[in-house]
Design a protein around this motif. Sequence first.
Motif, PDB file in Angstrom:
ATOM      1  N   TRP B  23      17.780  54.090 131.523  1.00 24.18           N
ATOM      2  CA  TRP B  23      17.707  55.133 130.494  1.00 24.18           C
ATOM      3  C   TRP B  23      17.064  54.600 129.218  1.00 24.18           C
ATOM      4  O   TRP B  23      16.246  55.292 128.605  1.00 24.18           O
ATOM      5  CB  TRP B  23      19.111  55.672 130.179  1.00 24.18           C
ATOM      6  CG  TRP B  23      19.566  56.682 131.179  1.00 24.18           C
ATOM      7  CD1 TRP B  23      20.383  56.473 132.246  1.00 24.18           C
ATOM      8  CD2 TRP B  23      19.196  58.068 131.231  1.00 24.18           C
ATOM      9  NE1 TRP B  23      20.542  57.632 132.954  1.00 24.18           N
ATOM     10  CE2 TRP B  23      19.838  58.634 132.365  1.00 24.18           C
ATOM     11  CE3 TRP B  23      18.380  58.887 130.451  1.00 24.18           C
ATOM     12  CZ2 TRP B  23      19.701  59.964 132.727  1.00 24.18           C
ATOM     13  CZ3 TRP B  23      18.248  60.226 130.812  1.00 24.18           C
ATOM     14  CH2 TRP B  23      18.892  60.747 131.937  1.00 24.18           C
ATOM     15  N   LYS B  26      13.447  54.356 129.698  1.00 22.23           N
ATOM     16  CA  LYS B  26      12.828  55.695 129.706  1.00 22.23           C
ATOM     17  C   LYS B  26      12.653  56.209 128.275  1.00 22.23           C
ATOM     18  O   LYS B  26      11.602  56.766 127.926  1.00 22.23           O
ATOM     19  CB  LYS B  26      13.720  56.653 130.527  1.00 22.23           C
ATOM     20  CG  LYS B  26      13.113  57.990 130.789  1.00 22.23           C
ATOM     21  CD  LYS B  26      11.978  57.913 131.788  1.00 22.23           C
ATOM     22  CE  LYS B  26      11.152  59.172 131.772  1.00 22.23           C
ATOM     23  NZ  LYS B  26       9.917  59.061 132.528  1.00 22.23           N
ATOM     24  N   VAL B  27      13.721  56.011 127.454  1.00 22.99           N
ATOM     25  CA  VAL B  27      13.656  56.473 126.059  1.00 22.99           C
ATOM     26  C   VAL B  27      12.543  55.733 125.316  1.00 22.99           C
ATOM     27  O   VAL B  27      11.765  56.335 124.565  1.00 22.99           O
ATOM     28  CB  VAL B  27      15.031  56.282 125.362  1.00 22.99           C
ATOM     29  CG1 VAL B  27      14.913  56.480 123.856  1.00 22.99           C
ATOM     30  CG2 VAL B  27      16.058  57.242 125.945  1.00 22.99           C
ATOM     31  N   ILE B  30       9.250  57.172 126.312  1.00 23.24           N
ATOM     32  CA  ILE B  30       9.002  58.477 125.663  1.00 23.24           C
ATOM     33  C   ILE B  30       8.609  58.246 124.197  1.00 23.24           C
ATOM     34  O   ILE B  30       7.657  58.867 123.701  1.00 23.24           O
ATOM     35  CB  ILE B  30      10.257  59.387 125.770  1.00 23.24           C
ATOM     36  CG1 ILE B  30      10.493  59.783 127.230  1.00 23.24           C
ATOM     37  CG2 ILE B  30      10.114  60.638 124.915  1.00 23.24           C
ATOM     38  CD1 ILE B  30      11.856  60.391 127.504  1.00 23.24           C
ATOM     39  N   ASN B  31       9.325  57.347 123.529  1.00 20.39           N
ATOM     40  CA  ASN B  31       9.007  57.056 122.117  1.00 20.39           C
ATOM     41  C   ASN B  31       7.569  56.545 121.984  1.00 20.39           C
ATOM     42  O   ASN B  31       6.858  56.903 121.045  1.00 20.39           O
ATOM     43  CB  ASN B  31       9.974  56.017 121.555  1.00 20.39           C
ATOM     44  CG  ASN B  31      11.343  56.613 121.292  1.00 20.39           C
ATOM     45  OD1 ASN B  31      11.501  57.840 121.295  1.00 20.39           O
ATOM     46  ND2 ASN B  31      12.329  55.777 121.094  1.00 20.39           N
ATOM     47  N   LYS B  33       5.091  57.091 124.141  1.00 18.48           N
ATOM     48  CA  LYS B  33       4.153  58.159 124.534  1.00 18.48           C
ATOM     49  C   LYS B  33       3.876  59.113 123.365  1.00 18.48           C
ATOM     50  O   LYS B  33       2.756  59.571 123.173  1.00 18.48           O
ATOM     51  CB  LYS B  33       4.761  58.934 125.714  1.00 18.48           C
ATOM     52  CG  LYS B  33       3.878  60.014 126.298  1.00 18.48           C
ATOM     53  CD  LYS B  33       4.575  60.694 127.459  1.00 18.48           C
ATOM     54  CE  LYS B  33       3.832  61.925 127.922  1.00 18.48           C
ATOM     55  NZ  LYS B  33       4.597  62.697 128.903  1.00 18.48           N
ATOM     56  N   TYR B  34       4.928  59.396 122.593  1.00 15.00           N
ATOM     57  CA  TYR B  34       4.762  60.374 121.506  1.00 15.00           C
ATOM     58  C   TYR B  34       4.736  59.713 120.125  1.00 15.00           C
ATOM     59  O   TYR B  34       5.006  60.377 119.129  1.00 15.00           O
ATOM     60  CB  TYR B  34       5.896  61.402 121.558  1.00 15.00           C
ATOM     61  CG  TYR B  34       5.902  62.234 122.816  1.00 15.00           C
ATOM     62  CD1 TYR B  34       4.914  63.184 123.060  1.00 15.00           C
ATOM     63  CD2 TYR B  34       6.901  62.065 123.774  1.00 15.00           C
ATOM     64  CE1 TYR B  34       4.923  63.940 124.228  1.00 15.00           C
ATOM     65  CE2 TYR B  34       6.918  62.825 124.940  1.00 15.00           C
ATOM     66  CZ  TYR B  34       5.929  63.759 125.162  1.00 15.00           C
ATOM     67  OH  TYR B  34       5.927  64.505 126.313  1.00 15.00           O
ATOM     68  N   SER B  35       4.440  58.415 120.085  1.00 16.59           N
ATOM     69  CA  SER B  35       4.532  57.698 118.803  1.00 16.59           C
ATOM     70  C   SER B  35       3.542  58.221 117.759  1.00 16.59           C
ATOM     71  O   SER B  35       3.783  58.106 116.559  1.00 16.59           O
ATOM     72  CB  SER B  35       4.355  56.200 119.020  1.00 16.59           C
ATOM     73  OG  SER B  35       3.099  55.982 119.609  1.00 16.59           O
ATOM     74  N   PRO B  37       2.158  61.417 116.281  1.00 16.60           N
ATOM     75  CA  PRO B  37       2.238  62.881 116.268  1.00 16.60           C
ATOM     76  C   PRO B  37       0.845  63.513 116.232  1.00 16.60           C
ATOM     77  O   PRO B  37      -0.028  63.035 115.492  1.00 16.60           O
ATOM     78  CB  PRO B  37       3.000  63.188 114.976  1.00 16.60           C
ATOM     79  CG  PRO B  37       3.685  61.931 114.615  1.00 16.60           C
ATOM     80  CD  PRO B  37       2.852  60.820 115.144  1.00 16.60           C
ATOM     81  N   ARG B  38       0.658  64.531 117.061  1.00 18.80           N
ATOM     82  CA  ARG B  38      -0.673  65.137 117.178  1.00 18.80           C
ATOM     83  C   ARG B  38      -0.966  66.101 116.018  1.00 18.80           C
ATOM     84  O   ARG B  38      -2.112  66.464 115.778  1.00 18.80           O
ATOM     85  CB  ARG B  38      -0.771  65.888 118.511  1.00 18.80           C
ATOM     86  CG  ARG B  38      -2.199  66.213 118.862  1.00 18.80           C
ATOM     87  CD  ARG B  38      -2.519  66.015 120.297  1.00 18.80           C
ATOM     88  NE  ARG B  38      -1.837  66.901 121.222  1.00 18.80           N
ATOM     89  CZ  ARG B  38      -2.444  67.912 121.850  1.00 18.80           C
ATOM     90  NH1 ARG B  38      -3.679  68.221 121.555  1.00 18.80           N
ATOM     91  NH2 ARG B  38      -1.822  68.604 122.762  1.00 18.80           N
ATOM     92  N   LEU B  39       0.089  66.521 115.348  1.00 16.70           N
ATOM     93  CA  LEU B  39      -0.087  67.518 114.288  1.00 16.70           C
ATOM     94  C   LEU B  39      -0.794  66.897 113.076  1.00 16.70           C
ATOM     95  O   LEU B  39      -0.462  65.779 112.671  1.00 16.70           O
ATOM     96  CB  LEU B  39       1.288  68.041 113.846  1.00 16.70           C
ATOM     97  CG  LEU B  39       1.271  69.348 113.090  1.00 16.70           C
ATOM     98  CD1 LEU B  39       1.180  70.518 114.048  1.00 16.70           C
ATOM     99  CD2 LEU B  39       2.561  69.491 112.292  1.00 16.70           C
TER     100      LEU B  39
END
Lengths: 424, 74
Positions: B23, B26-27, B30-31, B33-35, B37-39
Amino acid sequence: MEFWASLFYKYRRFVKWLSLYLALAGPGIIVMVADNDAGGITTYAATGAKFGYSLIWFVILLGPAAFAVQEMCVRLGVVTKRGHAEAIFDAFGPFWGWFSLIDLGFLDFLTLISEFVGMTAAMRVFGVPPVVTVICVSILMILIVMNGRYWTWEKIVLLFCGLNLIYIPATLLLHPDFNQIQRSLIPYFPNGITPNIFFFLMANIGTTIAPWMLFFHQSSVVDKGLTEKDMPWARFDTVIGSFFVILVAAFVMILTGMLLYKPPDGTDIENAAQAAQVIMGSHPLVGSALAIGLFDAGLLGAICISLASSWAMGEVFGWTHSINNKVSEAPLFYAFYFVSLVAAGTVVLIPGAPLVLITLFVQVIAVTLLPAALVFLILLLNQEELMGKYKNTLAQNIIGFSIVAMIVALSTLYALSVLFPEMF
Amino acid sequence: MSVDNVSYYEEDENWISRTTNGWIAKVKEINKKYSQPRLKMTPLVKAMLLILRLYLIVLVAILVYKFYTVVSFR
C-alpha cells in the motif's frame, strides 16, 4: 395493422428520438432521483409537516441550481473521459487529491449508514426486523452489480427510480387542493425569516446538492461511454432528472403538508418513517406508500453512494473499475463495494450505535468536501487546454460561481447550526 | 508455543508487512504520477485554493473546538 403502420409513420421521428434517448438515458436521471435519498425524503417530509405548502417554491428553485452543477460534471466526464477523483488528482496534485478521496470515502461511508438507517426504519413500519432488511438489501445490491453489464445495472436502477414516483399517486389519493398549492408557489416566508425557517432552508439545500453526486455522475458518464456527440442527450437526461427530483420533493411536501401540518406552528417529525407510522393510522395506503418510498430512496442512495466511492478508489489506485467488468476481472473494485456495503449494514445492527449522531455528522463532514469539490469543478471547467470548446462561458461562470457561493455559504451555516444549535 | 504456531505467527506477520509495504508503495507511485499538477496556476486559481485552505482550516478549528467542548462537558 395498417393503423399501426400509419401511426408509426406519422410519429416515426418522435419514435426514433425516443428510442435514441432511452438508449442514452440513465446517469442524469439516476443521480438526480437518488439525490432524493432517505435523508432527502426525511428533510422534505419534515419541511411539509412543519410549514405545509409554504416552502414548495423554494424547493422548485433548487432544481435549476442542481442542474447547473450536474451539467458541469457531465461536460467534464464526457470531454476528459475521467472520473472526478482522478480529475482532481491530475489537475491539483496529490494534496488535494488525497484530501478529496479520503473525505469522500469517509463521508460516503457515513451516508451509506444513514441510508441503511432509513431503509430499516421504513421496513420496521411493516414489521420487518432490521437484520432481515440489512441482509436482503445487501444481497440485492450485490446481485444488481454482479451481472457484469453497465446497461443491465442501469436499467434495473431506473426501475427503482420509477418506484420513487410512488409519492405522486399516494398524494393524488388524498385529493389535494391544487388552487391552494398554486397560490403557495409565490415566494414568501410564513412569519418572515425566522431561525427555524432558515434551518429548514439550509437543510433543503444541503440535501439537494451532495458531494457524492459530483463523483457519481462524472464516473457513470465515463463508465457508460458517452462521447461528445452524446452531450445534448446527457444534458437532456440531467434536465429530466432535475425535473423528477423536484417533482418528488414537492409531492412529499404536499403529502405531509396535507396530513401532518397543523397551523400555526406545524408539526415536528424526526424522520420520514415516523411520519409514515403516524399517517398509517388514518390512511394506511398512503402511509404504506410513504414507507415504501422511503425504503426505495434509501436503496437508490445506497447503490449510488457505494458505487461513487468504488469508482473513485478504482480511478486513483488504477484498479479495473467498470460495471461492465465481471467480478473476476475487477476484484478490488467489487471488493471495495461489497466491504463498504456490509460494513455500513453491520454498523446499523450494532445495539446502541450512535445512529442519530452519525446522521447529523454526515451534514458536517459534507461541508468539508462540498466547497472543495465545487471549486475544483469550476476551475477545471475553465481550463481551455482540458475542455476545449466545452469550456465554461462567461454566463456559465457567473451562474456557476453564484450557485457555488450560495451553496457553500448556506451549507456551512447549516453545519454550524447542527454543531451549535443555540446559535440560530 | 509449538514450532507450528510460531511459523503461522511469522507468516501472519509477513503477510501484514507485505500488504502494508504494498500500500505504501502504491501511494508513493500515485504521488509520483500526479506530482506535477496539470492545472495552470493563474492568480485566480491560486487565490481560490488559498481561500479553500483557509476555509478548511477554520472549519477544522471549529470542529476541534466542538469536540473539546463536548469532551470537557462530559
